[in-house]
Design a protein around this motif. Structure first.
Motif, PDB file in Angstrom:
ATOM      1  N   LEU A 156      -5.124  -3.098  -8.566  1.00  0.00           N
ATOM      2  CA  LEU A 156      -5.148  -2.124  -7.439  1.00  0.00           C
ATOM      3  C   LEU A 156      -6.105  -1.353  -7.432  1.00  0.00           C
TER       4      LEU A 156
ATOM      5  N   ILE B  23      -5.536   9.730   0.005  1.00  0.00           N
ATOM      6  CA  ILE B  23      -5.477   8.706  -1.461  1.00  0.00           C
ATOM      7  C   ILE B  23      -4.652   7.866  -0.609  1.00  0.00           C
TER       8      ILE B  23
ATOM      9  N   SER C 279      -3.369   3.859  -1.752  1.00  0.00           N
ATOM     10  CA  SER C 279      -3.430   2.546  -2.968  1.00  0.00           C
ATOM     11  C   SER C 279      -3.143   1.531  -2.919  1.00  0.00           C
TER      12      SER C 279
ATOM     13  N   THR D  74      -7.776   2.566  -5.491  1.00  0.00           N
ATOM     14  CA  THR D  74      -7.256   3.488  -5.048  1.00  0.00           C
ATOM     15  C   THR D  74      -8.576   3.765  -4.189  1.00  0.00           C
TER      16      THR D  74
ATOM     17  N   PHE E 159       0.741  -0.939   0.388  1.00  0.00           N
ATOM     18  CA  PHE E 159       0.473  -0.313  -0.344  1.00  0.00           C
ATOM     19  C   PHE E 159       0.966   1.400   0.014  1.00  0.00           C
ATOM     20  N   ASP E 160       0.380   2.649  -0.410  1.00  0.00           N
ATOM     21  CA  ASP E 160       1.372   3.503  -0.407  1.00  0.00           C
ATOM     22  C   ASP E 160      -0.468   5.004   0.189  1.00  0.00           C
TER      23      ASP E 160
ATOM     24  N   ARG F  51      -2.463  -2.379  -3.462  1.00  0.00           N
ATOM     25  CA  ARG F  51      -2.374  -3.732  -4.431  1.00  0.00           C
ATOM     26  C   ARG F  51      -2.730  -5.657  -3.830  1.00  0.00           C
TER      27      ARG F  51
ATOM     28  N   ARG G 256     -10.624   7.550  -2.018  1.00  0.00           N
ATOM     29  CA  ARG G 256     -10.648   8.505  -1.980  1.00  0.00           C
ATOM     30  C   ARG G 256     -11.128   8.727  -0.458  1.00  0.00           C
TER      31      ARG G 256
END
Length: 570
Positions: free
Chosen positions: A71, A16, A18, A73, A6-7, A20, A75
């Motif tokens: 992925l 945000i 992200s 994402t 993750f990021d 995977r 928000r």
């Protein structure tokens, strides 16, 4: 459950995330948001984050799934718009479960009531007893501590084969802090080479190029008032692999942990500059060798001691043993600390990778680097800024290193000055020799000029004699109206003359000239028959000599032919 990759990033109003999660279905996604707690589930992946700020679930949250890349994402809106969440790059610390920092006991008794009575019935009271023995010195030495925060012991007792390849300390389990320091100082004094130091001092062309190098921390750009430090995918993966933990350090251990961090960063900065950012097979050796913390398990008591240790080791061990390299490393470490803990963490991850790929340097990761990578994510930025300010004001001077560098450089300068004086004397001797040669040439030229004057006067005397003997212009003699024209003679090839003195007959003069030239031919001339005759009014036959490559070449002519009337040709 698997913790996914993750990021995190942020915008003024949204967080945000992200994640995977390959080989999953959107129907299995589950998201839970509660203040600073965020949970994500997608079988077989589970992610729980403890965020540095509060988020809300108000209908503005959005999710996007890229099936090909696997992925997701997310928000998620912030509770306070415009709030800046600090430390989103510290992935290990974000994985900490809520309440992990409490003082709750780590071990609980989960056995049912009455189990204790059953254990007591089965307890064997016939315990084996031993006679009391006084503890030996070796057993007392095993209590010596080292590692991050001085919290480890007994590690090298199980790794005797790898001991000499990792550290220079021979007995880490039994050596006290004072014994380690004395051993380190003695080893540095033995390793210092004056010849190597002076060679790098006076032949520093390559070192000057290294000092111009700009490492990665000097290339960071400013973003929102702070340096934008980014991590690679491999570094992010390593951060996720670390086990998050809390460190209970007393004041003394915390102080030593900060000093050890500076010592390790100094060694890393030197290695990065000496290799121009390209690690090689010597990088693990260089980093551990320049750090007293890693090489001697040293525990420092002040920042000045750290600088002295690093400066001495720079001048004793690596390839480039120049004081300017040590000073540059101090400036680089200061820059890293000033940039913030994200920059420090990236440097520590780089060291961790270098040690991880080297056997058996990976042991140092277990003792120091891994703990530093986890610990630094939770320290306060205020403390790091204060450390950077103190390091910037610190002073490292040659006279404090105890290697007598000033005396050594002064002696070398005196020797170099004497060599220059000797070179000047040799040059003066060469100039004097050249002057002597030039003086001899001038004397020869003067002798030739005087011989020319003698021959000219001799020619005039012969002309007057011819006039007195009745030989007029018809007979080839010179007259008052038709004076003899002198033959053009090259200044570079003067004709040798007989010694000056009373006028002699032409035949005797020619004999003297031939005799003189015969004595010089072997050492001055190279005979070439059939050379062209020189131009002039007179007719002179015979053999000419080519100019010698040496100074003052000679030109020889044969004996002048006497005319029928007895007059000598010009």
């Amino acid at each position: 459950m698997i913790t996914p990759a993750f990021d995190l990033s942020q915008e003024p109003e949204f967080l945000i995330l992200s994640i995977r999660v390959p080989y999953t279905r959107t129907s299995e996604f589950d998201l839970y948001i509660d203040g600073t707690d965020l949970k994500f589930f997608a079988k077989p992946y589970f992610l729980r984050l403890s965020l540095p700020g509060r988020i809300v679930e108000d209908g503005r949250e959005k999710a996007k799934f890229d099936i090909d890349a696997g992925l997701v994402t997310l928000r998620v809106p912030k509770e306070t718009a415009g709030e800046h969440f600090e430390g989103l790059q510290m992935l290990t610390s974000l994985l900490a479960p809520k309440g992990a920092r409490s003082a709750k006991p780590l071990i609980e008794d989960l056995s049912p009531e009455g189990a204790e009575d059953d254990d007591e019935e089965d307890f064997d009271w016939q315990m084996e007893q031993e006679v009391y023995k006084e503890t030996s010195e070796e057993e007392l030495g095993a209590l010596q501590k080292y590692g991050f925060g001085n919290q480890r012991c007994g590690v090298f007792a199980r790794l005797q084969e790898e001991l000499s390849d990792v550290i220079d300390l021979k007995n880490p389990e039994g050596a006290t802090a004072d014994e380690r320091r004395r051993g380190r100082l003695d080893a540095e004094a033995s390793a210092f080479s004056p010849d190597h130091y002076l060679a790098d001092l006076f032949e520093d062309a390559e070192i000057k190029e290294l000092l111009k190098f700009r490492p990665w921390w000097e290339k960071l750009t400013e973003q929102e008032g702070q340096a934008a430090v980014s991590f690679t995918d491999d570094e992010k993966e390593q951060l996720r692999k670390f086990t998050n933990r809390s460190y209970l350090l007393d004041k003394a251990s915390l102080h030593q942990a900060w000093l050890g961090l500076v010592d390790i960063l100094l060694a890393y900065c030197y290695e990065a500059r000496s290799t121009e950012g390209e690690h090689n097979v010597e990088s693990p050796w260089t980093i551990r060798k320049l750090s007293g913390t890693l090489c001697w398990l040293e525990t420092y008591s002040s920042l000045h001691d750290v600088l002295l240790s690093f400066g001495r080791r720079v001048l004793c061990y690596p390839l480039y043993r120049h004081f300017a390299m040590a000073s540059a490393a101090v400036r680089d470490a200061t820059k890293i600390l000033q940039t913030g803990k994200a920059c420090v963490l990236r440097g520590l991850l780089d060291i961790h990778r270098v040690f991880r790929e080297n056997d058996p340097a990976y042991i140092l990761n277990d003792l120091y680097i891994t703990d530093y990578c986890v610990w630094i994510q939770r320290v306060k930025s205020k403390k790091m800024s204060a450390l950077a300010e103190t390091l910037q004001k610190a002073s490292l001077q040659k006279k404090d290193l105890g290697l007598e560098l000033d005396e050594l450089e002064e002696a070398a300068a005196m020797v170099a000055e004497e060599d220059e004086d000797d070179d000047d004397d040799d040059e003066e001797d060469g100039v004097a020799s050249d002057c002597a040669l030039i003086s001899g040439s001038d004397s020869s030229s003067s002798s030739s000029d005087s011989s020319d004057e003698s021959e000219e006067s001799e020619g005039q005397s012969c002309t007057e004699s011819n006039e007195g003997g009745g030989g007029g212009a018809e007979g080839g003699g010179a007259s008052k109206d038709n004076p003899p024209q002198p033959q053009p003679i090259s200044a570079a090839s003067p004709v040798p003359r007989a010694p000056t003195g009373p006028l002699l007959p032409a035949s005797q003069v020619s004999s003297l000239l031939i005799q003189e030239l015969g004595e010089r031919v072997e050492e001055e001339l190279r005979i070439s028959p059939g050379a062209d005759r020189p131009s002039g009014s007179g007719s002179i036959g015979g053999t000419l000599l080519e100019p010698s490559p040496r100074r003052n070449p000679l030109l020889i002519v044969t004996t002048p032919q006497e005319g029928e009337d007895g007059a000598v040709g010009p």
